[in-house]
Every structure is written in structure tokens, then in C-alpha cells.
Design an enzyme around this catalytic site. Structure first.
Site, PDB file in Angstrom:
ATOM      1  N   GLU A  39      76.720  47.774 136.847  1.00 25.96           N
ATOM      2  CA  GLU A  39      76.901  46.324 136.917  1.00 25.96           C
ATOM      3  C   GLU A  39      75.590  45.606 136.631  1.00 25.96           C
ATOM      4  O   GLU A  39      74.553  45.910 137.213  1.00 25.96           O
ATOM      5  CB  GLU A  39      77.424  45.925 138.301  1.00 25.96           C
ATOM      6  CG  GLU A  39      77.968  44.523 138.322  1.00 25.96           C
ATOM      7  CD  GLU A  39      78.615  44.173 139.655  1.00 25.96           C
ATOM      8  OE1 GLU A  39      78.858  42.981 139.875  1.00 25.96           O
ATOM      9  OE2 GLU A  39      78.865  45.090 140.467  1.00 25.96           O
ATOM     10  N   ASP A  68      68.941  45.295 127.184  1.00 28.39           N
ATOM     11  CA  ASP A  68      69.814  44.161 127.430  1.00 28.39           C
ATOM     12  C   ASP A  68      69.416  43.136 126.393  1.00 28.39           C
ATOM     13  O   ASP A  68      68.229  42.854 126.190  1.00 28.39           O
ATOM     14  CB  ASP A  68      69.692  43.591 128.846  1.00 28.39           C
ATOM     15  CG  ASP A  68      70.880  42.685 129.158  1.00 28.39           C
ATOM     16  OD1 ASP A  68      72.020  43.053 128.802  1.00 28.39           O
ATOM     17  OD2 ASP A  68      70.679  41.606 129.731  1.00 28.39           O
ATOM     18  N   SER A  69      70.403  42.646 125.707  1.00 34.61           N
ATOM     19  CA  SER A  69      70.114  41.742 124.608  1.00 34.61           C
ATOM     20  C   SER A  69      71.209  40.710 124.488  1.00 34.61           C
ATOM     21  O   SER A  69      72.290  40.870 125.041  1.00 34.61           O
ATOM     22  CB  SER A  69      69.973  42.533 123.303  1.00 34.61           C
ATOM     23  OG  SER A  69      71.104  43.336 123.097  1.00 34.61           O
ATOM     24  N   HIS A 175      65.777  42.028 116.395  1.00 30.51           N
ATOM     25  CA  HIS A 175      65.185  41.929 117.729  1.00 30.51           C
ATOM     26  C   HIS A 175      65.104  43.300 118.395  1.00 30.51           C
ATOM     27  O   HIS A 175      64.100  43.663 118.981  1.00 30.51           O
ATOM     28  CB  HIS A 175      65.993  40.954 118.580  1.00 30.51           C
ATOM     29  CG  HIS A 175      67.468  41.268 118.642  1.00 30.51           C
ATOM     30  ND1 HIS A 175      68.255  41.417 117.512  1.00 30.51           N
ATOM     31  CD2 HIS A 175      68.305  41.467 119.689  1.00 30.51           C
ATOM     32  CE1 HIS A 175      69.497  41.689 117.865  1.00 30.51           C
ATOM     33  NE2 HIS A 175      69.559  41.728 119.183  1.00 30.51           N
TER      34      HIS A 175
END
Length: 191
Positions: A39, A68-69, A175
Site C-alpha cells: 500500500e 514511484d512516478s 524521467h
């Protein structure tokens, strides 16, 4: 060196393997038959990447990395941000439609992709690597390559969406590739 990527996302894992190359033995959670969701309760990309990587590093007592993007659109107060994957409550296509709808008649379509990669060791030590790709949101969905918001994001210096570009172009400028190259440089200095 064996590295576990704390992800089930096949597209992300493919990018990780492509950019990091063969010198690392990249394992995904699928390779480990680990289908438990982690989570994401953080308020930032950094917090979410750390939550995932640290959880896997401790669980398997191995080096783990997690990404995380997401997309930040400036005129939408940087939404969808950390909620990028679940912005519409449905899938990628609905997420893209929601952004296009929110930007209807909006002249300021500038935004950026952000990727934060957390590298975690079983003892709790970690490093963070951030990559940013500036650009703007297109007027419509275009392209077949990529995933997520690639079909509506036109990177700075290009006239096509990421999904219209060849995958090797994305691997060079994205990125995530920027963050992964920083990670690769870090590994090279540690050896």
C-alpha cells in the site's frame, strides 16, 4: 549483483532491465511469485518509493529498488501527482480522458513527469534518485507505444507524444531513465 524491483508493472520492469543492462540480475516480484500489494500511503513520490523498496528489502533480505512516478500538471495544482495511477479510479485510458477533460479550454498545458527511485538495503540504509521530464499535455490521445500518460504527454523539444516516439528515445530521455542512470552511476561508484 541481484536486485529486486518492488513492482508488478511489466512495463516498468522492462524499462528497468533495458536501462540498467545485463550487469545486474533484475528480479521482479512476479519472478518471486510475490503478488502481495504494498500500500502506497505516502504523500510524496519519495515516500511511496521508500515504502515499497524498504518493505521488499527487509522481506527478502536483499537489495531492492522501487519507483514511484507520475504526472504533475501545473494548471491543475500539480494533479494527479502521487495519485497518477488511480486518478480516475479506473484505468490508464480513463485517467487520460479525465486529464484532457480537466484541461479543456485551458491554454496552460505545461507539466512534467517525475520518477523517484528508492534503493534500499536490508539494514534500512537507502538512497533516492529523482528524474524529471518537462513537457506539455496534448489536445488528444495519440500513439501506440508506452503506457500510462505517454499517450497525452509531449516532452519538451518534441512535437509528438511519448507514445508516438520509439521506445529507445523514451529510454534515453524519460524521467525514469534519468533516475535509473543516477542509480547506475551510484552502483558504479560503489564497486
Amino acid at each position: 549483483m541481484e536486485v529486486i524491483v518492488a513492482s508488478h508493472n511489466k512495463n516498468k520492469i522492462k524499462e528497468f532491465k533495458s536501462i540498467l543492462g545485463n550487469e545486474y540480475n533484475i528480479k521482479s516480484l512476479e519472478d518471486l511469485n510475490d503478488f502481495e500489494d504494498i500500500e502506497e500511503t505516502g504523500n510524496t513520490f519519495s515516500e511511496n518509493a521508500l515504502i515499497k523498496a524498504l518493505s521488499i528489502a527487509k522481506k527478502y533480505n536483499k537489495v531492492a529498488i522501487a519507483d514511484d512516478s507520475g504526472l504533475e500538471v501545473y494548471s491543475l495544482d500539480n494533479r494527479p501527482g502521487v495519485y497518477s495511477a488511480r486518478y480516475s479510479g479506473k484505468g490508464d485510458h480513463e485517467n487520460n480522458l479525465k486529464i484532457l477533460s480537466e484541461l479543456k479550454n485551458n491554454k496552460n498545458r505545461n507539466g512534467r513527469f517525475i520518477s523517484v527511485i528508492a534503493l534500499c538495503y536490508p539494514n534500512g540504509e537507502y538512497q533516492l534518485f529523482e528524474g524529471i521530464w518537462e513537457g506539455r499535455i496534448s489536445e488528444e490521445i495519440k500513439g501506440e507505444n508506452g503506457f500510462g500518460y505517454d499517450v497525452i504527454f509531449i516532452p519538451e523539444g518534441f512535437e509528438k507524444t511519448v507514445a508516438e516516439l520509439e521506445p529507445d528515445v523514451k529510454d534515453k530521455y524519460s524521467h525514469r531513465s534519468k533516475a535509473l542512470k543516477l542509480l547506475k552511476d551510484y552502483f558504479a561508484k560503489k564497486q
